[in-house]
Design a protein around this motif. Structure first.
Motif, PDB file in Angstrom:
ATOM      1  N   LEU A 103      -1.015  14.644  -4.361  1.00  0.00           N
ATOM      2  CA  LEU A 103      -1.200  15.256  -3.245  1.00  0.00           C
ATOM      3  C   LEU A 103      -2.128  14.411  -2.233  1.00  0.00           C
ATOM      4  CD1 LEU A 103      -0.682  17.742  -1.556  1.00  0.00           C
ATOM      5  CD2 LEU A 103      -2.808  18.779  -2.548  1.00  0.00           C
ATOM      6  N   ALA A 104      -3.103  13.726  -2.572  1.00  0.00           N
ATOM      7  CA  ALA A 104      -3.902  12.902  -1.882  1.00  0.00           C
ATOM      8  C   ALA A 104      -3.211  11.679  -1.183  1.00  0.00           C
ATOM      9  CB  ALA A 104      -5.135  12.415  -2.519  1.00  0.00           C
ATOM     10  N   SER A 105      -2.398  11.263  -2.022  1.00  0.00           N
ATOM     11  CA  SER A 105      -1.361   9.960  -1.665  1.00  0.00           C
ATOM     12  C   SER A 105      -0.387  10.575  -0.573  1.00  0.00           C
ATOM     13  CB  SER A 105      -0.670   9.431  -2.688  1.00  0.00           C
ATOM     14  OG  SER A 105      -1.373   8.923  -3.586  1.00  0.00           O
ATOM     15  N   LEU A 106       0.288  11.625  -0.702  1.00  0.00           N
ATOM     16  CA  LEU A 106       1.162  12.267   0.099  1.00  0.00           C
ATOM     17  C   LEU A 106       0.408  12.479   1.534  1.00  0.00           C
ATOM     18  CD1 LEU A 106       3.596  13.578   0.779  1.00  0.00           C
ATOM     19  CD2 LEU A 106       3.265  15.637  -0.031  1.00  0.00           C
ATOM     20  N   ASP A 107      -0.940  12.938   1.509  1.00  0.00           N
ATOM     21  CA  ASP A 107      -1.850  13.199   2.768  1.00  0.00           C
ATOM     22  C   ASP A 107      -1.888  11.952   3.674  1.00  0.00           C
ATOM     23  OD1 ASP A 107      -1.905  15.993   2.531  1.00  0.00           O
ATOM     24  OD2 ASP A 107      -3.719  15.958   1.508  1.00  0.00           O
ATOM     25  N   TYR A 108      -2.322  10.588   2.730  1.00  0.00           N
ATOM     26  CA  TYR A 108      -2.351   9.586   3.491  1.00  0.00           C
ATOM     27  C   TYR A 108      -1.304   9.200   4.219  1.00  0.00           C
ATOM     28  CZ  TYR A 108      -7.081   8.424   1.467  1.00  0.00           C
ATOM     29  OH  TYR A 108      -8.269   8.435   1.020  1.00  0.00           O
ATOM     30  N   LEU A 109      -0.197   9.234   3.428  1.00  0.00           N
ATOM     31  CA  LEU A 109       1.202   8.619   3.942  1.00  0.00           C
ATOM     32  C   LEU A 109       1.457   9.573   4.983  1.00  0.00           C
ATOM     33  CD1 LEU A 109       3.428   8.221   1.027  1.00  0.00           C
ATOM     34  CD2 LEU A 109       2.564   6.379   2.451  1.00  0.00           C
ATOM     35  N   LEU A 110       1.507  10.982   5.638  1.00  0.00           N
ATOM     36  CA  LEU A 110       1.643  11.853   6.489  1.00  0.00           C
ATOM     37  C   LEU A 110       0.869  11.426   7.665  1.00  0.00           C
ATOM     38  CD1 LEU A 110       2.178  15.241   4.656  1.00  0.00           C
ATOM     39  CD2 LEU A 110       3.927  13.888   5.608  1.00  0.00           C
ATOM     40  N   THR A 155       0.744  -1.088  -0.083  1.00  0.00           N
ATOM     41  CA  THR A 155       0.019  -0.014  -0.133  1.00  0.00           C
ATOM     42  C   THR A 155       0.865   1.435  -0.092  1.00  0.00           C
ATOM     43  OG1 THR A 155      -1.824  -1.285   1.137  1.00  0.00           O
ATOM     44  CG2 THR A 155      -1.935   1.073   1.100  1.00  0.00           C
ATOM     45  N   VAL A 156       1.775   1.314   0.630  1.00  0.00           N
ATOM     46  CA  VAL A 156       2.687   2.328   0.925  1.00  0.00           C
ATOM     47  C   VAL A 156       3.639   2.792  -0.198  1.00  0.00           C
ATOM     48  CG1 VAL A 156       4.917   3.269   1.854  1.00  0.00           C
ATOM     49  CG2 VAL A 156       3.088   2.264   3.395  1.00  0.00           C
ATOM     50  N   SER A 157       4.019   1.500  -0.988  1.00  0.00           N
ATOM     51  CA  SER A 157       4.598   1.616  -2.202  1.00  0.00           C
ATOM     52  C   SER A 157       3.838   2.405  -3.256  1.00  0.00           C
ATOM     53  CB  SER A 157       5.115   0.200  -2.821  1.00  0.00           C
ATOM     54  OG  SER A 157       5.736   0.237  -3.895  1.00  0.00           O
ATOM     55  N   ASN A 158       2.443   1.734  -3.221  1.00  0.00           N
ATOM     56  CA  ASN A 158       1.423   2.320  -4.329  1.00  0.00           C
ATOM     57  C   ASN A 158       1.166   3.937  -4.099  1.00  0.00           C
ATOM     58  OD1 ASN A 158       1.112  -0.204  -5.617  1.00  0.00           O
ATOM     59  ND2 ASN A 158      -0.447  -0.823  -4.564  1.00  0.00           N
ATOM     60  N   TYR A 159       1.293   4.381  -2.959  1.00  0.00           N
ATOM     61  CA  TYR A 159       0.995   5.600  -2.542  1.00  0.00           C
ATOM     62  C   TYR A 159       2.155   6.393  -2.949  1.00  0.00           C
ATOM     63  CZ  TYR A 159      -3.432   5.190  -0.130  1.00  0.00           C
ATOM     64  OH  TYR A 159      -4.609   4.665   0.421  1.00  0.00           O
ATOM     65  N   ILE A 161      -2.629   1.757   7.792  1.00  0.00           N
ATOM     66  CA  ILE A 161      -2.942   2.544   6.459  1.00  0.00           C
ATOM     67  C   ILE A 161      -4.041   2.160   5.681  1.00  0.00           C
ATOM     68  CG2 ILE A 161      -1.286   1.318   5.016  1.00  0.00           C
ATOM     69  CD1 ILE A 161      -0.128   4.105   3.968  1.00  0.00           C
ATOM     70  N   ALA A 162      -4.968   3.232   5.321  1.00  0.00           N
ATOM     71  CA  ALA A 162      -6.007   2.971   4.503  1.00  0.00           C
ATOM     72  C   ALA A 162      -5.437   2.655   2.988  1.00  0.00           C
ATOM     73  CB  ALA A 162      -6.559   4.395   4.098  1.00  0.00           C
ATOM     74  N   LEU A 163      -6.207   1.509   2.598  1.00  0.00           N
ATOM     75  CA  LEU A 163      -5.881   0.772   1.231  1.00  0.00           C
ATOM     76  C   LEU A 163      -6.293   1.889   0.006  1.00  0.00           C
ATOM     77  CD1 LEU A 163      -6.810  -3.031   1.910  1.00  0.00           C
ATOM     78  CD2 LEU A 163      -4.724  -1.768   2.154  1.00  0.00           C
ATOM     79  N   ASP A 164      -5.609   1.789  -0.866  1.00  0.00           N
ATOM     80  CA  ASP A 164      -5.816   2.571  -1.913  1.00  0.00           C
ATOM     81  C   ASP A 164      -6.754   1.534  -3.024  1.00  0.00           C
ATOM     82  OD1 ASP A 164      -4.099   0.818  -3.099  1.00  0.00           O
ATOM     83  OD2 ASP A 164      -2.835   2.342  -4.033  1.00  0.00           O
ATOM     84  N   PRO A 165      -7.480   2.015  -3.913  1.00  0.00           N
ATOM     85  CA  PRO A 165      -8.368   1.001  -4.981  1.00  0.00           C
ATOM     86  C   PRO A 165      -7.662   0.002  -5.285  1.00  0.00           C
ATOM     87  CG  PRO A 165      -8.786   3.539  -5.164  1.00  0.00           C
ATOM     88  CD  PRO A 165      -7.285   3.516  -4.204  1.00  0.00           C
ATOM     89  N   VAL A 166      -6.378   0.168  -5.738  1.00  0.00           N
ATOM     90  CA  VAL A 166      -5.547  -0.823  -6.373  1.00  0.00           C
ATOM     91  C   VAL A 166      -5.378  -1.954  -5.425  1.00  0.00           C
ATOM     92  CG1 VAL A 166      -3.367  -1.307  -7.644  1.00  0.00           C
ATOM     93  CG2 VAL A 166      -4.735   0.689  -7.965  1.00  0.00           C
TER      94      VAL A 166
END
Length: 450
Positions: A421-428, A411-415, A437-442
């Motif tokens: 910007l959205a992925s960066l917010d999730y990581l922070l 998940t972190v790798s995909n973000y 960590i919240a899963l991304d759609p992929v």
């Protein structure tokens, strides 16, 4: 081995008189006090009981052990006395060796155990009388009675002494078709097996098995001697094979277990035959002969199914899964392991649940299906937590943590790769909370596909 009921002892006069002053005080009395008390007793007897016989005086003056020995000699049981005296010397030597080694007396002195002395006197003298008359079967029975009486952890060396005596006498018995000789071989096999001398044990069990073939002899509990011989020989062969496998002597181990399998079939006991198949399959698996191992384990599974034995069936499925895993057939291995988990849960075999769940977690982890791996590792961890098995809980916790890390890593790798910007917010956000960590759609789609 059964313990014989108490025997009504017929004691000679001296022993009977000595028995009357028992039990002695369990406390330790200083030697100076004993000498003084002996002098006091002698003076009291001289003044007040001048009419006492020498035997009566000796009974009060001597220990019970000495009275037993004197009675044996006086009544002409010189062979019994010699054997008892040798056993008493060894008894004292073992106690002294234990004292030097650990400062603890492992065995009480014979003086404090009159019942054992009574049994020595009763059975040894009867055996000696029978031997003089040439009644060797009676000699065997009396010596075997002593072996049964001393069949406990403290006196096992005494039991072994009489097993050896029984074996010597059994060679002289010619009127029972070899039954006593067969039993004696069985006892000697047990003696060597307990001492981890497995080759010697196997030799005696093989003789035991050969002598009981085609016979309907039973032991004192009603079990067929031939079946006991088969079980004993199978157990010894398996222990021998285990050592061979440890030394990577695969051919010798397989050869030994093939003999065990043949004996199991002869015993006409399907459960025993299944056990032999299981250990033979493990030997083939260790040797890398996967096809033969799979065939043998399938035979074990069929036997377990016919016996309606779920626990054995679960063990067969687990073994089959190990073979399939070694062959790289992970999908089939997973099917069998899921069956193992279900069977083990239905039968409350929680350690089996842990083992099968851990194996499933390993397979899914290697295949990259981290969500499934986490699921099964968590199941293993939760089960060990309920069992309060701390070492096993720590082990499963590590597996579970690694799987969760792999799951989050994707998940972190995909973000990171998204670089928006959205992925960066999730990581922070994840960095601050360190929660899942919240899963991304992929990743969600990948997990659904698993």
């Amino acid at each position: 081995m059964t313990t014989l009921p108490p025997v009504p002892m017929t004691r000679p006069k001296l022993t009977s008189l000595a028995r009357q002053k028992l039990p002695c005080s369990p406390r330790r009395i200083p030697r100076s006090q004993l000498i003084k008390e002996k002098g006091d007793i002698d003076h009291y007897v001289e003044v007040n009981f001048k009419g006492l016989s020498k035997e009566e005086v000796a009974a009060y003056r001597n220990s019970y052990k000495k009275s037993i020995c004197v009675d044996m000699l006086r009544d002409g049981y010189h062979k019994s006395f010699t054997e008892l005296f040798a056993l008493m010397e060894k008894w004292d030597a073992l106690r002294e060796a234990a004292r030097v080694r650990s400062l603890l007396w492992l065995q009480r002195p014979l003086e404090e155990q009159p019942d054992k002395l009574d049994h020595f006197y009763y059975y040894l003298t009867r055996a000696e009388v029978a031997e003089r008359k040439g009644y060797f079967e009676d000699v065997y029975n009396n010596l075997y009675a002593l072996a049964c009486y001393f069949n406990n952890s403290e006196d096992k060396w005494v039991r072994n002494h009489f097993y050896e005596r029984c074996f010597q006498i059994a060679q002289l018995i010619k009127i029972d078709g070899g039954k006593k000789e067969a039993e004696a071989h069985g006892h000697m096999g047990l003696l060597f097996e307990e001492d981890d001398q497995l080759l010697e044990a196997a030799e005696h069990y093989e003789a035991f098995h050969q002598l009981t073939q085609g016979r309907v002899w039973k032991d004192e509990t009603g079990r067929f001697l031939n079946l006991l011989a088969c079980e004993s020989l199978l157990r010894t062969y398996r222990l021998l094979a285990d050592k061979m496998l440890e030394n990577k002597e695969y051919k010798q181990a397989i050869s030994t277990l093939l003999k065990a399998s043949e004996i199991a079939k002869e015993g006409n006991d399907k459960r025993m035959e299944g056990e032999a198949s299981y250990y033979l399959g493990l030997a083939y698996l260790a040797a890398g002969n996967y096809e033969t191992a799979l065939t043998v384990f399938n035979t074990y599974g069929e036997i377990s199914t016919n016996l309606d034995d779920d626990l054995s069936l679960g063990r067969a499925y687990e073994a089959i899964a190990r073979v399939l895993q070694s062959q790289g057939e992970m999908t089939e291995a997973i099917k069998y392991l899921k069956k193992v988990v279900k069977i083990s849960q239905n039968n409350f075999q929680w350690l089996d649940v842990v083992r099968a769940s851990t194996m499933l977690g390993d397979i899914y982890n290697k295949k990259g299906y981290y969500n499934k791996a986490s699921e099964y590792f968590q199941q293993a961890f939760d089960t060990t937590a309920e069992l309060t098995n701390i070492p096993l809980m720590d082990e499963t916790k590590v597996h579970y943590g690694i799987a969760k890390a792999h799951q989050m890593m994707r998940t972190v790798s995909n973000y990171v790769e998204s670089a928006d910007l959205a992925s960066l917010d999730y990581l922070l956000s994840w960095k601050e909370s360190r929660s899942d960590i919240a899963l991304d759609p992929v990743v969600v789609i990948l997990n659904i596909q698993q």
